[in-house]
Structures are given as structure tokens and as C-alpha cells.
Design a protein around this motif. Structure first.
Motif, PDB file in Angstrom:
ATOM      1  N   SER A  49       0.879  -1.174   0.000  1.00 29.26           N
ATOM      2  CA  SER A  49       0.000   0.000   0.000  1.00 29.26           C
ATOM      3  C   SER A  49       0.907   1.211   0.000  1.00 29.26           C
ATOM      4  N   GLY A  50       0.322   2.369   0.163  1.00 28.28           N
ATOM      5  CA  GLY A  50       1.133   3.564   0.334  1.00 28.28           C
ATOM      6  C   GLY A  50       1.006   4.594  -0.781  1.00 28.28           C
ATOM      7  N   ALA A  51       0.366   4.222  -1.899  1.00 26.50           N
ATOM      8  CA  ALA A  51       0.295   5.169  -3.011  1.00 26.50           C
ATOM      9  C   ALA A  51      -0.477   6.431  -2.605  1.00 26.50           C
ATOM     10  N   ILE A  52      -1.645   6.230  -2.033  1.00 22.98           N
ATOM     11  CA  ILE A  52      -2.494   7.375  -1.670  1.00 22.98           C
ATOM     12  C   ILE A  52      -1.789   8.226  -0.610  1.00 22.98           C
ATOM     13  N   ASN A  53      -1.205   7.551   0.349  1.00 15.34           N
ATOM     14  CA  ASN A  53      -0.499   8.239   1.431  1.00 15.34           C
ATOM     15  C   ASN A  53       0.655   9.097   0.901  1.00 15.34           C
ATOM     16  N   ASP A 137      -6.122   1.678  -7.957  1.00 19.02           N
ATOM     17  CA  ASP A 137      -7.130   2.549  -7.328  1.00 19.02           C
ATOM     18  C   ASP A 137      -7.765   3.535  -8.299  1.00 19.02           C
ATOM     19  N   ASP A 148      -9.463  -3.814   0.658  1.00 16.71           N
ATOM     20  CA  ASP A 148      -8.227  -3.295   1.197  1.00 16.71           C
ATOM     21  C   ASP A 148      -7.113  -4.242   0.769  1.00 16.71           C
ATOM     22  N   ASN A 149      -5.892  -3.826   1.041  1.00 21.90           N
ATOM     23  CA  ASN A 149      -4.782  -4.635   0.546  1.00 21.90           C
ATOM     24  C   ASN A 149      -4.599  -5.945   1.312  1.00 21.90           C
ATOM     25  N   GLY A 208      -4.286   3.576   5.466  1.00 25.32           N
ATOM     26  CA  GLY A 208      -4.760   2.333   4.846  1.00 25.32           C
ATOM     27  C   GLY A 208      -6.201   2.033   5.211  1.00 25.32           C
ATOM     28  N   ARG A 209      -6.747   1.025   4.485  1.00 20.29           N
ATOM     29  CA  ARG A 209      -8.180   0.760   4.642  1.00 20.29           C
ATOM     30  C   ARG A 209      -8.500  -0.390   5.587  1.00 20.29           C
TER      31      ARG A 209
HETATM   32  N1  GLU Z   1      -4.153   0.859  -2.503  1.00 18.63           N
HETATM   33  C1  GLU Z   1      -4.050   1.829  -1.445  1.00 18.63           C
HETATM   34  C2  GLU Z   1      -2.766   2.633  -1.563  1.00 18.63           C
HETATM   35  O1  GLU Z   1      -1.832   2.233  -2.175  1.00 18.63           O
HETATM   36  C3  GLU Z   1      -4.083   1.238  -0.073  1.00 18.63           C
HETATM   37  C4  GLU Z   1      -5.163   0.292   0.263  1.00 18.63           C
HETATM   38  C5  GLU Z   1      -5.048  -0.248   1.694  1.00 18.63           C
HETATM   39  O2  GLU Z   1      -4.419   0.384   2.514  1.00 18.63           O
HETATM   40  O3  GLU Z   1      -5.570  -1.306   2.002  1.00 18.63           O
HETATM   41  O4  GLU Z   1      -2.676   3.672  -0.984  1.00 18.63           O
END
Ligand code: GLU
Length: 371
Positions: A49-53, A137, A148-149, A208-209
Motif C-alpha cells: 500500500s502507500g500510493a495514496i499516502n 485505485d 483493502d490490501n 490504509g483501509r
Molecule cells: N491501494 C491503497 C494505496 O496504495 C491502499 C489500500 C489499503 O491500505 O488497504 O494507498
């Protein structure tokens, strides 16, 4: 050698910081541990994860008036690049090759897409490349998103028949209540079928989700399929190696009945009735040596079956194996007996050079000897 596949999922807060983008130091630790495990014979898939962050600073909430989902999707498109650039930089320093795979729920549900994802993963692993997966996403809406991941990692583990899934989170593992409560009991191991209803879940992690209840649902599902899960922390030195060596984290044991059998034995249980092929002696000898089945060794095709169906493989009037077929019966009929190079001259679309890949093959005789 028996191949062991490990899927590792790392959450947003383990790999990214909303003010500073990707956390390079954490990525070095993660990929360093993966390198070590690969040298020990594990094939590793990383779900990150981490793309949105990562993109929260570039696309902050207050400056945009778009719908929340659209903002997250835009962040994912910016952040995914930041994330992978950082992974690529660290991988290069460590002499590792990585690949990016972005998937949605649809990709696991839709038969052809599922087969394509699985085949790509298998090939990458065979070629010593580390697949790094995240949800796509930008095209996932609420309805079609994986969720979620944690769920994405569970689906990936199932698709590639992993031995173990390691979920790296902010928590140290499973506790029966809020870990800050001095009375909290830590579970070092959870046996298959152990009652966990007494557990009260604390709050969800900061980024994260996923939360603990979705993690446990995914763990239960995998346990039924014979896949062990470790829930552990991404913090501290060597978090992956220490979790694999059972120094830290909670180890969830999968159904021992399924594990005792060959991991591939499920293939035999879903064979499509009246779907079989007959192979020649050379092909039968190749299968016994753990090679894939090529069209050149096929003498007869009895269908109908579709690409991705499990079919029976016969030699000398005996059923010797079962496997997932890479071609529809009609196409296989056209190419039986042909060398791989000739396939393009007959078929419009050659998905694969092999009819049944060795990783998707369950040998009857071999399994009897080894179990
Ligand atoms: N796909 C999202 C991301 O990369 C995260 C999803 C999750 O945290 O479960 O930010």
C-alpha cells in the motif's frame, strides 16, 4: 526442489509518510529481508500500500473540491509512481529486479484476467523477479475495489498457491483486547479452528483501509485452503526475517489436513468431467521429471473445455495427472503434436507455449509416493 511462495503485505504506514512520501529506509529493510529469503529458496511477492499516502502532500484535501473518491484516485495515480520509483531505486542498490502489477477485484473474478494475472506472476517468480502488487485505485470504484490490501494479498496468495502470507502492520500481532491494556493477552500461535470470538478489536491503524476484523476474515479463509498466515509488525530491524523465524508476530496455522496433502491436490478435486487429453511417451516422461506439458506431446483431445479448466491427462489409457489447461479444447485440437514455434501459424492468439504449466500440474503417481 519444492518451491515455496511467500506473499508479504505491507501497509501504508510501514512504507510511506504523508509528509515525506515513500520511506526509503523502510523499503531498504523490506527489500533487504526479501533478498535474504530469496537466497534461502523462497519466491516472494510483495503487496504494497502507500500510493495514496505518498501523494497527500502534493494533493492535500483542503485545496481540492472534488469528490473524496476522485481525490483518492488522483492521489493514487501520483503516489503509485512515487512509491515504485522509490522501490526501484532501492531494488537497484540491492541488485534485485522488481515488477509492478496493478489489479482490481474484477481481475480476480474474471476468468481470463485471473489466468493472465496468475500466469504473469508465475513467470516473474520463475525468472527471479519480485512482483510488487497494489490495487489499481484509479479505476477501482467502491463497487469494484478489492476492499483493502489485506484482501488483495489474500486473493494473491490463493491465486498463486502460496505457502505463507505475512501481513506486516503497525501492531505486534493478535491480542485479545486493546494492546495498551495491561491485561491484554498476546497470541503467539493460533491453531486451525481455534475460537477467537472473545477478541475485541481496537481501532483501525492510522493509514490504509484494512482493520483487524477484515484481516481475521482473510486469515480464516486462507486457513481453510492450507495457507499459513503470520500477522506481525513492520517496525524494528529485520521485520520479515524475524517474523518468518517466529521470533515475532502471531502465527496462524492453516488446516493441517490440507497441508499434509500436496498443495496442488486441489487441482484434482476440480477436474472438469469428460475433459481429457492423451499424451505420448516422451511427454509422460517429461511430466515425471517435473516439466510442463507442451502441445507437441499431445495425441488426442477430448472436450469441450475452456482455457483455465482443469483437465485429466492420460497416458497409455491410464489417468496420470490433472492440470489447468492453457487452451480451449478447440484450439488445443488444432495445435496438438505441434512444436511451440508453429503455434502462431495456426492460432490467432497464442497465450502460452505450454499446454499445462508444471506449476499447475498434479501428478497422480508422484503424489502417491510423496505423501
Ligand atoms: N491501494 C491503497 C494505496 O496504495 C491502499 C489500500 C489499503 O491500505 O488497504 O494507498
Amino acid at each position: 526442489m519444492n518451491k515455496k511462495i511467500l506473499v508479504i503485505k505491507i501497509g501504508s504506514s510501514g512504507i510511506s509518510h504523508k509528509e515525506n512520501g515513500p520511506l526509503l529506509e523502510r523499503m531498504k529493510v523490506v527489500l533487504g529481508d526479501i533478498k535474504f529469503l530469496k537466497e534461502k529458496g523462497w519466491q516472494v511477492v510483495l503487496v504494497t500500500s502507500g500510493a495514496i499516502n505518498c501523494a497527500k502532500k502534493i494533493l492535500p484535501q483542503e485545496k481540492f473540491e472534488y469528490e473524496a473518491l476522485t481525490l483518492q484516485q488522483a492521489r493514487a495515480s501520483v503516489g503509485q509512481l512515487m512509491l515504485m520509483e522509490a522501490y526501484a531505486q532501492v531494488a537497484k542498490e540491492l541488485g534485485l529486479t522488481i515488477a509492478q502489477i496493478l489489479v482490481t477485484h474484477e481481475d480476480f473474478k474474471h476468468r481470463t484476467r485471473f489466468i493472465n494475472v496468475r500466469n504473469t506472476l508465475q513467470l516473474l517468480l520463475e525468472k527471479n523477479i519480485i512482483p510488487i502488487i497494489n490495487e489499481n485505485d484509479t479505476v477501482s470504484t467502491k463497487e469494484i475495489s478489492v476492499g483493502d490490501n489485506d484482501q488483495l494479498a489474500a486473493m494473491t496468495s490463493e491465486a498463486i498457491d502460496a505457502q505463507t502470507l505475512l501481513l506486516l502492520t503497525e501492531s505486534l500481532g493478535l491480542f485479545d483486547r486493546d494492546p495498551n491494556d495491561p491485561k491484554a493477552k498476546f497470541f503467539k500461535e493460533v491453531q486451525f479452528g481455534e475460537e477467537l470470538s472473545q477478541i475485541s478489536f481496537g481501532k483501525k491503524t492510522s493509514a490504509g483501509r484494512g482493520g483487524m476484523s477484515t484481516k481475521l476474515a482473510a486469515i480464516n479463509h486462507l486457513a481453510e485452503l492450507g495457507i499459513d498466515v503470520i500477522l506481525s509488525t513492520h517496525l524494528g530491524p529485520k521485520p520479515i526475517i524475524r517474523a518468518m523465524e517466529r521470533e515475532v508476530g502471531t502465527y496462524f496455522h492453516a488446516n493441517p489436513e490440507i497441508k499434509r496433502k500436496s498443495r496442488k491436490s486441489w487441482i484434482a478435486s476440480v477436474v472438469k468431467p469428460n475433459s481429457s487429453i492423451e499424451i505420448d511417451e516422451g511427454a509422460a516422461a517429461a511430466l515425471a521429471k517435473n516439466s510442463s506439458l507442451l502441445p507437441v506431446g499431445i495425441k488426442k483431445v477430448d472436450g469441450p473445455f475452456k482455457r483455465g479448466d482443469v483437465i485429466a491427462i492420460k497416458f497409455d489409457a491410464k489417468m496420470i495427472a490433472f492440470g489447468i489447461c492453457e487452451f480451449d479444447s478447440a484450439d488445443l485440437n488444432k495445435i496438438k503434436g505441434m512444436k511451440s514455434k508453429q503455434l502462431e501459424t495456426v492460432l490467432d492468439h497464442v497465450y502460452h507455449n505450454v499446454a499445462v504449466h508444471k506449476d499447475n500440474l498434479y501428478l497422480k503417481e508422484l503424489s502417491k509416493k510423496t505423501t
